[in-house]
Design a protein around this motif. Structure first.
Motif, mmCIF file in Angstrom:
data_model
loop_
_atom_site.group_PDB
_atom_site.id
_atom_site.type_symbol
_atom_site.label_atom_id
_atom_site.label_comp_id
_atom_site.label_asym_id
_atom_site.label_seq_id
_atom_site.Cartn_x
_atom_site.Cartn_y
_atom_site.Cartn_z
ATOM 1 N N CYS A 500 0.852 -1.197 0.000
ATOM 2 C CA CYS A 500 0.000 0.000 0.000
ATOM 3 C C CYS A 500 0.885 1.244 0.000
ATOM 4 C CB CYS A 500 -0.901 0.007 1.238
ATOM 5 S SG CYS A 500 -2.350 -1.046 1.101
ATOM 6 N N GLY A 501 0.784 2.029 -1.063
ATOM 7 C CA GLY A 501 1.562 3.256 -1.154
ATOM 8 C C GLY A 501 2.962 3.074 -1.647
ATOM 9 N N GLN A 507 -1.762 0.532 -5.047
ATOM 10 C CA GLN A 507 -3.163 0.310 -4.733
ATOM 11 C C GLN A 507 -3.473 -1.174 -4.882
ATOM 12 O OE1 GLN A 507 -5.961 3.400 -6.267
ATOM 13 N NE2 GLN A 507 -4.233 4.054 -7.544
ATOM 14 N N CYS A 529 -6.338 -0.615 -0.166
ATOM 15 C CA CYS A 529 -6.004 0.804 -0.249
ATOM 16 C C CYS A 529 -6.142 1.268 -1.694
ATOM 17 C CB CYS A 529 -4.578 1.047 0.258
ATOM 18 S SG CYS A 529 -3.309 0.069 -0.577
ATOM 19 N N VAL A 531 -6.794 5.249 -4.209
ATOM 20 C CA VAL A 531 -7.003 6.695 -4.305
ATOM 21 C C VAL A 531 -8.322 6.900 -5.027
ATOM 22 C CG1 VAL A 531 -6.131 8.878 -5.202
ATOM 23 C CG2 VAL A 531 -4.527 7.150 -4.344
ATOM 24 N N ALA A 537 -6.687 9.618 -0.311
ATOM 25 C CA ALA A 537 -6.149 8.286 -0.012
ATOM 26 C C ALA A 537 -7.148 7.559 0.879
ATOM 27 C CB ALA A 537 -4.802 8.405 0.688
ATOM 28 N N GLU A 559 -1.545 9.190 -3.743
ATOM 29 C CA GLU A 559 -0.809 7.937 -3.530
ATOM 30 C C GLU A 559 0.179 8.023 -2.373
ATOM 31 O OE1 GLU A 559 2.041 5.033 -6.112
ATOM 32 O OE2 GLU A 559 0.230 5.822 -7.081
ATOM 33 N N LEU A 562 -1.338 7.016 0.904
ATOM 34 C CA LEU A 562 -1.575 5.602 1.196
ATOM 35 C C LEU A 562 -0.493 5.048 2.116
ATOM 36 C CD1 LEU A 562 -2.668 4.241 -2.308
ATOM 37 C CD2 LEU A 562 -4.124 4.896 -0.373
#
Length: 577
Positions: A500-501, A507, A529, A531, A537, A559, A562
């Motif tokens: 995540c991130g 994502q 997760c 956007v 986020a 992003e 996240l």
């Protein structure tokens, strides 16, 4: 040493012999301690957790707590520390089987053996309580039986032949309410709801009597093969602990002495003031109850060295494993309903039942003024005015009585509904991340499967999300809602929560895992997760075992947000360790 390194590699002074278990927080290794010429179990944290001071402190606490309890029924800790930036715990290596696995294979135990085992666990608990500690997670999978070197299956062992360890002090906590905040992100991560005392769901700070309640739950299960309460969802289970009376063990298994019922049910008292004052008192009363029925409980061996042992891994748990492997359960155990309670409460399907003793009055013989015929023939019409009024009054009285009954039943159903909502509210409070204040949130009107929902603004310290929705749902509602999130956003699986991130997209969704009693990695929750179209986020997660689903947002985070949300979640809400 990295997570893929094979056996034979070195970890400081330890030579790795194999991997005993892997979980979200780290691994348990079989290793040889060259300095002390012995094989040991090493619990080693993943590198990323060693960088988090919260996890480091929790790990050190577990080591310090277990190391200071010099009681034969607590797994000995040899040493703990840090090697090459990785925290480790060096424990005695024992082979055996936990009680949950044994119950799954063999069913309920002989009463004398059950009482003997509870007595051994009680000794460990009394030692912890004397040191000001509450274990908070007493359950069959945290009771380890030492394996037999003579080849006899533990399922065939008799009373007095076992040696038991109480394991996993990773979430043990001082009973002093001023000792500081818990080290886990969410309150419900500490303990298993099937065995938790009512006060654990909100009320006075738990003391040793919370462990006594849990030990009574264990004794109940050892005697009957069933847990004291079964419910279709976590809110129902919490309601049962708070409001429903448990069944007497002898009503579920023929042949159990009634005196033992009294012992177990006192241990399961809702009011902790009514319980046994110590784990040892519960165990002594159970032993005396069997003795009064002519069943003597043999004294167990006093030290594990008296029991033949071989090498193996410990059962895993909140701290990612301990030091013992056990045979795979051949028949998985499952809780069974113990019947409807005598008092008002919800039953399967959501209905409420009136308390025992309520019934509509009915005529029990001829009406007043109509003598019974000794010969059995129906008497002729000899009614006077008074008797006609009496006869006419009977259906009226029945209607009035039924109306009163329906009114009382409705009120009791309302009260039962209030109790369910109360239980769901308490459950929701326990699933909140540690820096979310429920008092500052708004309560949303429940809809569909949702039993309780809070809508909250920024966290107390301003870190993490700018808004969040936290809900508890009945049945599979939480998991279904999470699946709908994944489908609506067309999310692909991630390799781990750190995806995540980060990475090419950042994502997606991932299963959150932990170790089961057999040392296997199992799914305990899910995290997603993405956007959204507004550039916010979004992080969504669910814990199916407690029926919770949460969705938080970092407004305008994009992003990069996240990664921020994932770090916040790991520090305040992650139960996958």
């Amino acid at each position: 040493m990295d997570d893929t390194e094979p056996a034979g590699e070195q970890f400081g002074d330890y030579r790795v012999l194999g991997v005993l278990g892997t979980g979200g927080m780290g691994r348990v290794l079989r290793a040889h301690d060259a300095a002390h010429e012995r094989d040991v179990a090493l619990k080693v944290l993943h590198p990323q957790w060693a960088q988090d001071e919260g996890y480091r402190e929790r790990f050190r606490r577990e080591a310090r707590i277990a190391a200071r309890l010099h009681e034969p029924h607590v797994i000995p800790i040899h040493r703990f520390g840090e090697i090459d930036g990785r925290l480790f715990l060096d424990m005695r290596l024992v082979e055996g089987e936990d009680l949950a696995s044994l119950l799954g294979r063999s069913g309920p135990l002989d009463p004398a053996r059950a009482v003997d085992l509870v007595g051994q666990v009680a000794r460990a608990l009394d030692a912890a309580h004397a040191d000001g500690l509450v274990h908070r997670d007493v359950k069959p999978s945290n009771v380890l039986l030492v394996g037999r070197g003579d080849g006899v299956d533990l399922a065939d062992a008799a009373a007095g032949e076992d040696f038991a360890y109480l394991v996993d002090f990773g979430i043990a906590r001082t009973a002093d309410p001023g000792a500081g905040p818990p080290l886990t992100g969410t309150g419900l991560a500490v303990g298993s709801t099937e065995y938790m005392a009512p006060e654990r769901f909100g009320g006075p700070p738990p003391d040793g009597r919370a462990d006594v309640y849990s030990l009574a739950c264990v004794l109940f299960e050892l005697l009957t093969g069933q847990r004291p309460f079964a419910a279709p969802d976590p809110a129902g289970l919490m309601h049962a602990h708070l409001y429903e009376p448990p069944a007497a063990p002898s009503s579920l298994r023929a042949g159990l002495p009634r005196q033992l019922d009294d012992v177990v049910l006192r241990g399961l008292a809702k009011d902790r003031e009514q319980r046994w004052g110590s784990a040892g008192a519960l165990a002594a009363a159970a032993r005396a109850a069997l003795a009064a029925d002519g069943v003597e409980v043999p004294r167990p061996v006093e030290h594990p060295d008296a029991v033949p042992t071989v090498q193996g891994p410990l059962p895993p748990g909140d701290g990612d494993g301990r030091s013992v492997t056990r045979p795979r359960a051949l028949v998985p155990s499952a809780p069974t309903a113990v019947g409807a309670p005598a008092t008002v409460g919800p039953v399967a399907g959501g209905a409420a039942v009136p308390a025992a003793g309520w019934s509509a009055p009915v005529a029990a013989g001829p009406p007043a003024g109509v003598p019974a015929d000794p010969a059995g023939d129906r008497p002729g019409p000899r009614y006077g005015v008074g008797s006609l009024l009496a006869v006419a009054a009977v259906p009226v009285l029945v209607v009035i009585a039924l109306g009163v009954l329906l009114l009382v039943t409705d009120r009791r159903a309302d009260r039962a509904g209030d109790q369910v909502r109360d239980a769901a509210g308490r459950l929701l409070a326990f699933t909140l991340p540690s820096d979310v204040d429920a008092g500052s949130c708004d309560t949303a009107d429940p809809a569909g499967d949702v039993l309780r929902e809070l809508r909250c603004g920024p966290t107390q310290d301003g870190e993490g999300p700018t808004s969040g929705r936290y809900a508890v749902a009945a049945g599979t509602g939480a998991g279904d809602a999470f699946a709908a999130d994944v489908s609506a956003q067309d999310l692909a699986p991630l390799d781990d929560v750190y995806g995540c991130g980060s990475g090419d997209d950042g994502q997606g969704w991932v299963a959150v895992t932990d170790l089961d009693p057999d040392g296997d990695e199992v799914e305990v929750g899910r995290l997603a997760c993405w956007v959204d179209d507004d550039g916010d986020a979004v992080l969504s997660w669910t814990w199916p075992d407690v029926g919770s689903r949460s969705v938080v947002e970092l407004r305008g985070g994009g992003e990069p947000g996240l990664s921020d949300l994932r770090s916040w979640w790991a520090a305040t809400a992650d139960r996958g360790y």
